[in-house]
Each structure stands twice: as structure tokens, then as C-alpha cells.
Design an enzyme around this catalytic site. Structure first.
Site, PDB file in Angstrom:
ATOM      1  CE1 TYR A 109     -43.189 -40.589 -60.013  1.00 55.39           C
ATOM      2  CE2 TYR A 109     -40.943 -39.039 -59.926  1.00 55.39           C
ATOM      3  CZ  TYR A 109     -42.288 -39.630 -58.915  1.00 55.39           C
ATOM      4  OH  TYR A 109     -42.529 -38.972 -58.349  1.00 55.39           O
TER       5      TYR A 109
ATOM      6  CG  ASP B 143     -42.867 -38.974 -53.660  1.00 56.09           C
ATOM      7  OD1 ASP B 143     -44.200 -39.212 -53.642  1.00 56.09           O
ATOM      8  OD2 ASP B 143     -42.344 -38.585 -54.687  1.00 56.09           O
TER       9      ASP B 143
ATOM     10  CG  HIS C 273     -47.183 -36.034 -50.552  1.00 57.24           C
ATOM     11  ND1 HIS C 273     -46.972 -37.011 -51.079  1.00 57.24           N
ATOM     12  CD2 HIS C 273     -46.137 -35.856 -51.391  1.00 57.24           C
ATOM     13  CE1 HIS C 273     -46.652 -37.791 -51.803  1.00 57.24           C
ATOM     14  NE2 HIS C 273     -45.446 -36.826 -51.946  1.00 57.24           N
TER      15      HIS C 273
END
Length: 352
Positions: free
Chosen positions: A271, A159, A326
């Protein structure tokens, strides 16, 4: 002129989508308050980590302070010192514990180090968002390698940790013997694909939501971290359709870490700089690369995995696991570990 127009359109999209995401989450908050205000603002105090976080079979808890940045990093290490280094970089919202199956598996032949990235877990978390720019995160990994006494490693990232792993392989190829990335495409594939495919734009909506100050941290914490629990346990996004499931204690480990005061800001700050750093100017990977992908990933379209190979000018293998989520290395650890072993023992030759 065209570059300026494209830039304006891109940033218009970013800010419009930020506003849309904020509106949706505000409606969710109001709905939750309307249904039960006491439940919405309930938080259980967690003073002690669950026992699984101190399981000696996972390794030893260690700390290293980086000279230049002054930050102290926490990691868990398994396997003898002096063996080749395997460095594991987790994603969001995770921490070193997401590599528990790999710490046990690879310690026979490697010095396995599962890091808490900058801002996560017991690693220091600078308060300002500028401290989480991609170049800072890349430098962290280089400095940690130096501090551990290694010049190169097998680098494995999942990720967001996969994003960092790609960037290390691009910027410091001499540091990476072999690269393994789990459920994250090459960064340029991601930025190009997201602008051309509305489905991926929707799946990546949290990237835009996280640009908003403070509100995302608050939304994650309401209902005693219900959103965090949902990510790991729901039918649509969770771990374990046909593989391993999180135990109650595993889930409590995640909630314990992210329920500590201020523990969400550092991870979300990762982020908050991404749109100013991508796409990359230098983007070719010259390291032998294994890309593993859970086909049922709720956040990443599988087509991005296929496109990634054009950026790897070396041996490249892609394995897509059907029915896997995921959270691949936790969901199907036995298969993932076997695929990594095979890749590590292969004689990989550079493409002509």
C-alpha cells in the site's frame, strides 16, 4: 497549471489524512495501554501452523524461484498439471488459504494455483518499500506464469489481488483468457471515486494510515493481533452474516501467518506505493470480465462496481450478492463458485 494545482491538492489531502489517521490510532493505543498495559503488549508465540494449512484436499505446497528478481514464491496447487491454469490472487490481510473453497472446487477441470503474493506468507519479502511498486507486482505474475509453463490463464483476484488482476488484464491482455475480480473496482474508478465521495475516503482510511512507517505493523500486533481477529469476526467487517463462518482453526491460520517475525511489513508495503502509481495512463480492459461484489462490504462502496463497466471493452457481467461481506469467496463460497463456473462455461462475445 491546473494539473499542478490538482496534484498539490491531492498530495495535501493524502498527507493530512495520514496525519489524522495516525492521531486516531495513537489515541487508541494510549486508551488500550491505560486499560491494561500487560494485555496490550501480550503476544502468544506460535511455532507451528494449524493442521488446516496442510490439509491434502487443498493441494500441494510448491515453490518457484523467479530468475530476474531472484525471489522465491510459495503457492498451493490442486488439479493435474497440463490442465488450463487458474491463478488465484488474494487480498489483504490474507494469503493462499483464503482460496481454500476454490482450490477444492475447480481442480476437476483446472490446474488451480493459489499464490502467496510478494511479501506474504512463505513467499520472499524484500525489505524496501520500493520493491512493492505496482509494476513489480505485475511483473511477478507474468514471471510466475512463465515459470509454471503457461502463456495464459483464468485470472481471479480478490481485494488487493483484484487490483493486481485488473492491472495484468490491462498490461498483458494476451495472458488472461477470462478475468474474475471479487470486491475491487477498476483502479481508475477507485481513485476517482475516493476523491469525490467522503464516505469512501473514510472507508479507505487504512490506505492512508499504512503510509506511516512501522506504526501500522505495531498496531496490528498489539493485544495478540486483536485488529486482525476483528477484521474477520466482527459484526461490521467480518465473515459470515448468512454464509460460512471462519472456524477457530481458520482464524488461527491467519494469525499464525501474520504473527511470524516481520510478516506484516511486506503486505503493508504493498500500500505504500499506491498513490504514486495511480491513476493509470492505460486503463481499458479487453478481456471477458466477471465482477462479483458483496453488498455489505465494509470497505468498498457498491456504486463503484456499477461504474466499472465503462472500462471493460468486452463481455462484462456484474453480480452483487446481498448480505455478503467483503470476504466474498469465503463468506458465500457455494454461490461464488457456481457464478464462476457459469462464467467460465459461457461463450463470451466481444462488445461491438
Amino acid at each position: 497549471m491546473m494539473v499542478t494545482i490538482r496534484s498539490l491538492l491531492f498530495w495535501s489531502l493524502v498527507y493530512c489524512y495520514c496525519g489524522l489517521c495516525a492521531s486516531i490510532h495513537l489515541l487508541k493505543l494510549l486508551w488500550s495501554i491505560g486499560k491494561g498495559p500487560a494485555q496490550t503488549f501480550r503476544r502468544v508465540t506460535r511455532e507451528h501452523p494449524p493442521a488446516c494449512m496442510n490439509d491434502p484436499s487443498l493441494g500441494t505446497h510448491c515453490y518457484v524461484r523467479i530468475k530476474d528478481s531472484g525471489l522465491r514464491f510459495h503457492y498451493v496447487a490442486a488439479g493435474e498439471r497440463g490442465k488450463p491454469l487458474m491463478l488465484l490472487l488474494h487480498g489483504f490481510p490474507e494469503f493462499w488459504y483464503s482460496w481454500r473453497y476454490q482450490l477444492r472446487e475447480f481442480k476437476s477441470e483446472y490446474r488451480v494455483v493459489a499464490l502467496d503474493l510478494r511479501g506474504y506468507g512463505e513467499t520472499d519479502a524484500p525489505s524496501h518499500r520500493d520493491n512493492y511498486k505496482l509494476d513489480c507486482l505485475i511483473t511477478d505474475i507474468k514471471d510466475i506464469l512463465d515459470s509454471l509453463g503457461y502463456s495464459k490463464c483464468v485470472l481471479i483476484g480478490h481485494d488487493w489481488g483484484g487490483m493486481i488482476a485488473w492491472l495484468i488484464a490491462i498490461c498483458y491482455p494476451e495472458m488472461v483468457m477470462k478475468l474474475v475480480v471479487i470486491n475491487f473496482p477498476h483502479p481508475n474508478v477507485f481513485t476517482e471515486y475516493i476523491l469525490q465521495h467522503p464516505a469512501q475516503l473514510f472507508k479507505s482510511s487504512y490506505y492512508y494510515f499504512f503510509q506511516i512507517p512501522r506504526f501500522p505493523e505495531f498496531m496490528f500486533s498489539i493485544n495478540d493481533f486483536k485488529a486482525l481477529k476483528h477484521l474477520f469476526t466482527s459484526q461490521s467487517t467480518g465473515i459470515g452474516r448468512k454464509g460460512c463462518r471462519l472456524t477457530t482453526e481458520d482464524l488461527e491460520a491467519y494469525i499464525y501467518v501474520f504473527s511470524q517475525p516481520g510478516a506484516l511489513s511486506g503486505p503493508i508495503n504493498h500500500y505504500r506505493n499506491i498513490f504514486s502509481c495511480l491513476p493509470l495512463k492505460h486503463h481499458m480492459v479487453t478481456t471477458p470480465t466477471l465482477l462479483l461484489w458483496g453488498e455489505k462490504d465494509a470497505f468498498m462502496e457498491v456504486e463503484m462496481a456499477e461504474v466499472t463497466k465503462i472500462y471493460v471493452k468486452n463481455y462484462f457481467r456484474l453480480t452483487i450478492l446481498s448480505e455478503a461481506s467483503h470476504w466474498l469467496q469465503q463468506d458465500q463460497p457455494d454461490i461464488v463458485n457456481k457464478l464462476i463456473w457459469t462464467f467460465l462455461k459461457e461463450e463470451t462475445r466481444k462488445k461491438d
